[in-house]
Design a protein around this motif. Structure first.
Motif, PDB file in Angstrom:
ATOM      1  N   ALA A  98      61.548  50.946  70.431  1.00  0.00           N
ATOM      2  CA  ALA A  98      61.786  52.015  69.554  1.00  0.00           C
ATOM      3  C   ALA A  98      63.334  52.764  70.526  1.00  0.00           C
ATOM      4  N   HIS A  99      64.241  53.180  69.125  1.00  0.00           N
ATOM      5  CA  HIS A  99      65.999  53.609  69.747  1.00  0.00           C
ATOM      6  C   HIS A  99      66.569  52.525  70.362  1.00  0.00           C
ATOM      7  N   GLU A 100      66.133  51.319  70.283  1.00  0.00           N
ATOM      8  CA  GLU A 100      66.267  50.231  71.571  1.00  0.00           C
ATOM      9  C   GLU A 100      67.217  49.329  70.604  1.00  0.00           C
ATOM     10  N   TYR A 101      68.541  49.015  71.018  1.00  0.00           N
ATOM     11  CA  TYR A 101      68.990  47.386  69.871  1.00  0.00           C
ATOM     12  C   TYR A 101      69.696  47.145  70.603  1.00  0.00           C
ATOM     13  N   CYS A 126      72.307  48.968  72.904  1.00  0.00           N
ATOM     14  CA  CYS A 126      72.612  50.199  72.736  1.00  0.00           C
ATOM     15  C   CYS A 126      71.033  50.954  72.783  1.00  0.00           C
ATOM     16  N   THR A 127      71.403  51.719  72.585  1.00  0.00           N
ATOM     17  CA  THR A 127      70.059  53.283  72.907  1.00  0.00           C
ATOM     18  C   THR A 127      70.583  54.341  72.015  1.00  0.00           C
ATOM     19  N   GLN A 171      74.126  55.228  73.214  1.00  0.00           N
ATOM     20  CA  GLN A 171      75.191  54.673  74.667  1.00  0.00           C
ATOM     21  C   GLN A 171      74.667  53.113  74.525  1.00  0.00           C
ATOM     22  N   ALA A 172      75.725  52.273  75.182  1.00  0.00           N
ATOM     23  CA  ALA A 172      76.192  51.027  75.127  1.00  0.00           C
ATOM     24  C   ALA A 172      76.132  50.919  76.631  1.00  0.00           C
ATOM     25  N   VAL A 173      75.511  49.519  77.233  1.00  0.00           N
ATOM     26  CA  VAL A 173      75.181  48.629  78.397  1.00  0.00           C
ATOM     27  C   VAL A 173      75.445  47.755  78.482  1.00  0.00           C
ATOM     28  N   PRO A 174      76.560  47.486  78.407  1.00  0.00           N
ATOM     29  CA  PRO A 174      77.600  46.845  79.271  1.00  0.00           C
ATOM     30  C   PRO A 174      78.471  47.737  78.188  1.00  0.00           C
ATOM     31  N   ASP A 175      79.492  49.217  78.663  1.00  0.00           N
ATOM     32  CA  ASP A 175      79.834  50.120  77.740  1.00  0.00           C
ATOM     33  C   ASP A 175      81.232  49.216  77.378  1.00  0.00           C
ATOM     34  N   ALA A 189      76.804  52.581  62.484  1.00  0.00           N
ATOM     35  CA  ALA A 189      75.779  51.135  62.506  1.00  0.00           C
ATOM     36  C   ALA A 189      74.572  51.199  62.715  1.00  0.00           C
ATOM     37  N   VAL A 190      74.654  51.657  64.450  1.00  0.00           N
ATOM     38  CA  VAL A 190      73.492  51.591  65.240  1.00  0.00           C
ATOM     39  C   VAL A 190      72.187  52.966  65.231  1.00  0.00           C
TER      40      VAL A 190
END
Length: 74
Positions: free
Chosen positions: A13-16, A31-32, A43-47, A62-63
């Motif tokens: 949920a909420h994480e891609y 991406c969360t 929020q992207a990791v790594p950004d 898109a996310v």
């Protein structure tokens, strides 16, 4: 450097997980989707999104769209 978004995969949920083709090299990030005061953001990791040859806003859009159709009750 040219980049192409190749896939968005639901993790939870909420994480891609996003996969990009960056000049022939595969790069991935998680991406969360978060919310604060009713405003949803990514929020992207790594950004590294801002270093790609595509708009980080387009990737975030898109996310967020993917999140709307994949999370019940949103």
């Amino acid at each position: 450097m040219s980049a192409v978004l190749r896939s968005i995969i639901w993790v939870q949920a909420h994480e891609y997980e996003l996969t990009f083709d960056v000049g022939g090299t595969k790069r991935m990030c998680t991406c969360t989707v978060l919310a604060q005061d009713g405003v949803r953001f990514v929020q992207a990791v790594p950004d590294f999104l801002s270093t790609l040859g595509i708009s980080p806003r387009s990737v975030a859009a898109a996310v967020l769209a993917f999140d709307l159709v994949n999370v019940p009750g949103t």
